[in-house]
Design an enzyme around this catalytic site. Structure first.
Site, PDB file in Angstrom:
ATOM      1  N   PRO A 204     -97.275 -47.090  47.981  1.00 23.28           N
ATOM      2  CA  PRO A 204     -98.126 -46.113  48.665  1.00 23.28           C
ATOM      3  C   PRO A 204     -97.611 -45.657  50.024  1.00 23.28           C
ATOM      4  O   PRO A 204     -97.089 -46.461  50.807  1.00 23.28           O
ATOM      5  CB  PRO A 204     -99.466 -46.849  48.816  1.00 23.28           C
ATOM      6  N   ASN A 205     -97.788 -44.382  50.257  1.00 22.66           N
ATOM      7  CA  ASN A 205     -97.494 -43.702  51.529  1.00 22.66           C
ATOM      8  C   ASN A 205     -96.013 -43.483  51.804  1.00 22.66           C
ATOM      9  O   ASN A 205     -95.667 -42.815  52.772  1.00 22.66           O
ATOM     10  CB  ASN A 205     -98.143 -44.445  52.714  1.00 22.66           C
TER      11      ASN A 205
ATOM     12  N   ARG B 134     -94.888 -38.927  59.494  1.00 24.47           N
ATOM     13  CA  ARG B 134     -95.519 -39.726  60.554  1.00 24.47           C
ATOM     14  C   ARG B 134     -94.662 -40.950  60.852  1.00 24.47           C
ATOM     15  O   ARG B 134     -93.804 -41.322  60.079  1.00 24.47           O
ATOM     16  CB  ARG B 134     -96.907 -40.216  60.108  1.00 24.47           C
TER      17      ARG B 134
ATOM     18  N   TYR C 137     -90.135 -45.650  60.638  1.00 24.74           N
ATOM     19  CA  TYR C 137     -89.512 -45.373  59.337  1.00 24.74           C
ATOM     20  C   TYR C 137     -88.443 -44.277  59.385  1.00 24.74           C
ATOM     21  O   TYR C 137     -87.861 -43.938  58.354  1.00 24.74           O
ATOM     22  CB  TYR C 137     -90.603 -44.996  58.315  1.00 24.74           C
TER      23      TYR C 137
ATOM     24  N   ASN D 226     -89.831 -51.240  46.472  1.00 24.68           N
ATOM     25  CA  ASN D 226     -90.445 -51.285  47.795  1.00 24.68           C
ATOM     26  C   ASN D 226     -91.942 -51.068  47.548  1.00 24.68           C
ATOM     27  O   ASN D 226     -92.401 -49.924  47.438  1.00 24.68           O
ATOM     28  CB  ASN D 226     -89.886 -50.188  48.703  1.00 24.68           C
TER      29      ASN D 226
ATOM     30  N   ALA E 161     -97.341 -51.159  51.240  1.00 24.83           N
ATOM     31  CA  ALA E 161     -98.446 -52.034  51.667  1.00 24.83           C
ATOM     32  C   ALA E 161     -98.856 -53.033  50.581  1.00 24.83           C
ATOM     33  O   ALA E 161     -99.362 -54.113  50.897  1.00 24.83           O
ATOM     34  CB  ALA E 161     -99.641 -51.188  52.086  1.00 24.83           C
TER      35      ALA E 161
ATOM     36  N   HIS F  65     -97.968 -56.883  50.530  1.00 28.22           N
ATOM     37  CA  HIS F  65     -98.694 -57.955  51.212  1.00 28.22           C
ATOM     38  C   HIS F  65    -100.038 -58.278  50.581  1.00 28.22           C
ATOM     39  O   HIS F  65    -100.772 -59.112  51.115  1.00 28.22           O
ATOM     40  CB  HIS F  65     -98.891 -57.551  52.687  1.00 28.22           C
TER      41      HIS F  65
ATOM     42  N   ASP G 139     -97.472 -60.329  39.286  1.00 31.49           N
ATOM     43  CA  ASP G 139     -97.613 -60.780  37.895  1.00 31.49           C
ATOM     44  C   ASP G 139     -96.850 -59.863  36.936  1.00 31.49           C
ATOM     45  O   ASP G 139     -96.247 -60.337  35.969  1.00 31.49           O
ATOM     46  CB  ASP G 139     -99.097 -60.826  37.488  1.00 31.49           C
TER      47      ASP G 139
ATOM     48  N   GLU H 149     -86.325 -56.733  46.175  1.00 34.96           N
ATOM     49  CA  GLU H 149     -87.329 -56.136  47.061  1.00 34.96           C
ATOM     50  C   GLU H 149     -86.621 -55.432  48.227  1.00 34.96           C
ATOM     51  O   GLU H 149     -85.643 -55.964  48.767  1.00 34.96           O
ATOM     52  CB  GLU H 149     -88.205 -57.281  47.601  1.00 34.96           C
TER      53      GLU H 149
ATOM     54  N   HIS I 254     -87.380 -53.179  51.951  1.00 33.48           N
ATOM     55  CA  HIS I 254     -88.270 -52.602  52.967  1.00 33.48           C
ATOM     56  C   HIS I 254     -87.419 -51.839  53.968  1.00 33.48           C
ATOM     57  O   HIS I 254     -86.383 -52.344  54.403  1.00 33.48           O
ATOM     58  CB  HIS I 254     -89.073 -53.689  53.690  1.00 33.48           C
ATOM     59  N   LEU I 255     -87.875 -50.661  54.305  1.00 32.55           N
ATOM     60  CA  LEU I 255     -87.139 -49.861  55.288  1.00 32.55           C
ATOM     61  C   LEU I 255     -87.125 -50.575  56.628  1.00 32.55           C
ATOM     62  O   LEU I 255     -86.100 -50.663  57.304  1.00 32.55           O
ATOM     63  CB  LEU I 255     -87.820 -48.495  55.444  1.00 32.55           C
TER      64      LEU I 255
ATOM     65  N   ARG J  76     -92.505 -57.727  62.338  1.00 29.03           N
ATOM     66  CA  ARG J  76     -93.712 -56.909  62.570  1.00 29.03           C
ATOM     67  C   ARG J  76     -94.986 -57.774  62.539  1.00 29.03           C
ATOM     68  O   ARG J  76     -94.910 -58.982  62.728  1.00 29.03           O
ATOM     69  CB  ARG J  76     -93.742 -55.765  61.553  1.00 29.03           C
TER      70      ARG J  76
ATOM     71  N   ARG K 142     -97.721 -58.714  57.616  1.00 22.92           N
ATOM     72  CA  ARG K 142     -96.568 -58.208  56.842  1.00 22.92           C
ATOM     73  C   ARG K 142     -95.567 -59.321  56.523  1.00 22.92           C
ATOM     74  O   ARG K 142     -94.518 -59.084  55.919  1.00 22.92           O
ATOM     75  CB  ARG K 142     -95.854 -57.084  57.598  1.00 22.92           C
TER      76      ARG K 142
HETATM   77  O1  CA2 Z   1     -90.773 -51.168  55.670  1.00 22.09           O
HETATM   78  C1  CA2 Z   1     -91.164 -50.822  54.560  1.00 22.09           C
HETATM   79  O2  CA2 Z   1     -90.467 -50.251  53.749  1.00 22.09           O
HETATM   80  C2  CA2 Z   1     -92.620 -51.072  54.178  1.00 22.09           C
HETATM   81  O3  CA2 Z   1     -92.664 -51.427  52.817  1.00 22.09           O
HETATM   82  C3  CA2 Z   1     -93.341 -49.758  54.401  1.00 22.09           C
HETATM   83  C4  CA2 Z   1     -94.833 -49.847  54.168  1.00 22.09           C
HETATM   84  C5  CA2 Z   1     -95.442 -51.010  54.929  1.00 22.09           C
HETATM   85  O4  CA2 Z   1     -96.812 -51.170  54.575  1.00 22.09           O
HETATM   86  C6  CA2 Z   1     -94.723 -52.322  54.644  1.00 22.09           C
HETATM   87  O5  CA2 Z   1     -95.300 -53.330  55.412  1.00 22.09           O
HETATM   88  C7  CA2 Z   1     -93.252 -52.192  54.975  1.00 22.09           C
HETATM   89  C8  CA2 Z   1     -95.505 -48.567  54.615  1.00 22.09           C
HETATM   90  C9  CA2 Z   1     -94.979 -47.358  53.948  1.00 22.09           C
HETATM   91  C10 CA2 Z   1     -95.669 -46.178  54.527  1.00 22.09           C
HETATM   92  O6  CA2 Z   1     -94.738 -45.327  55.121  1.00 22.09           O
HETATM   93  C11 CA2 Z   1     -95.183 -44.370  55.968  1.00 22.09           C
HETATM   94  C12 CA2 Z   1     -94.293 -43.384  56.210  1.00 22.09           C
HETATM   95  C13 CA2 Z   1     -94.649 -42.372  57.051  1.00 22.09           C
HETATM   96  C14 CA2 Z   1     -95.895 -42.348  57.652  1.00 22.09           C
HETATM   97  C15 CA2 Z   1     -96.780 -43.352  57.396  1.00 22.09           C
HETATM   98  C16 CA2 Z   1     -96.420 -44.376  56.535  1.00 22.09           C
END
Ligand code: CA2
Length: 237
Positions: free
Chosen positions: A100-101, A108, A113, A164, A167, A170, A177, A188, A190-191, A197, A201
């Site tokens: 997600p996101n 943003r 990111y 990836n 959210a 976590h 599963d 796995e 993560h950017l 953090r 997380r």
């Molecule tokens: O660092 C990562 O790749 C994460 O998986 C990114 C997730 C975050 O919840 C993980 O803890 C770490 C969030 C992805 C959302 O990305 C956004 C990008 C632009 C604006 C808002 C969120």
């Protein structure tokens, strides 16, 4: 000869057998590539009969039947292996999943990111997969169930998963599963460096079903994950 000595000899013989089997399968891969390039069928009965004759003669009278039976099995396994290699064009098939996101990348939070967009990320993944000679499918969803279903459908269609879970990393036991259920090699990504953090997380459920985690490398984490899966596949070929 005592029991331990005999077992040592058996262990050494097994090491030789497995090494020879791996070498044989590598050569089989070459044959598969040749057959593919020349539009030839996988099954070559005449060649197989010759191999059986040869190994039976090598084994000698008392073991010729055993050698024949063993090689029938080995060649059946080789055929399956060749079919698998030809079926997928000899390429590893990787599924890259984003949670997600991540579709909001570049819009943003560029401080965390980066400024690049999700379209930039998918273009990067495709370019790196091409360099590695891998087939790649990329799937992004904001829905946990959709990610679970995509993981389930990967069985028999992909050789490895890069994920990836964003959210859901976590929170999602369902994704953990699903990864365990398909038991495909998974990595796995993560950017951001999640270890540096917020405390929430620091837990990764999906990570518990992954062989490796790359975090904090930005886009490059996806490349590192795909490289890992390609290297792993070569070792297991
Ligand atoms: O660092 C990562 O790749 C994460 O998986 C990114 C997730 C975050 O919840 C993980 O803890 C770490 C969030 C992805 C959302 O990305 C956004 C990008 C632009 C604006 C808002 C969120």
């Amino acid at each position: 000869m005592d029991l331990n000595e005999a077992r040592d000899i058996i262990n050494r013989a097994d090491e030789q057998i497995v090494a020879a089997l791996k070498e044989r399968m590598r050569a089989v891969t070459e044959v598969a590539r040749y057959k593919q390039a020349h539009n030839l069928p996988v099954l070559d009965e005449k060649r197989e009969e010759k191999v059986l004759e040869r190994v039976a003669a090598m084994a000698g009278d008392d073991m010729s039947d055993m050698a024949r039976e063993l090689y029938k099995h080995i060649m059946a396994l080789s055929r399956d292996y060749q079919t698998k290699m030809l079926g997928r064009d000899g390429k590893i098939r990787l599924l890259v999943l984003n949670g997600p996101n991540l579709n909001m990348l570049g819009i943003r939070e560029p401080n965390i990111y980066g400024k690049k967009t999700y379209a930039d990320l998918t273009a990067y993944i495709r370019a790196e997969a091409e360099k590695l000679g891998a087939d790649v499918e990329i799937f992004q969803s904001n829905h946990e169930g959709a990610l679970v279903e995509k993981i389930q459908s990967a069985l028999h269609h992909f050789d490895g998963i890069v994920i990836n879970p964003a959210a859901y990393t976590h929170t999602s036991v369902a994704i953990l599963d699903a990864l365990k259920a398909v038991a495909l090699p998974a990595v796995e990504v993560h950017l951001s460096d999640v270890s540096a953090r917020e405390a929430f997380r620091q837990v990764s459920y999906a990570g518990m079903a992954c062989e490796k985690t790359y975090a904090g490398h930005g886009f490059e984490g996806y490349k590192l994950a795909m490289e890992y899966l390609c290297r792993r596949e070569e070792k297991h070929d």
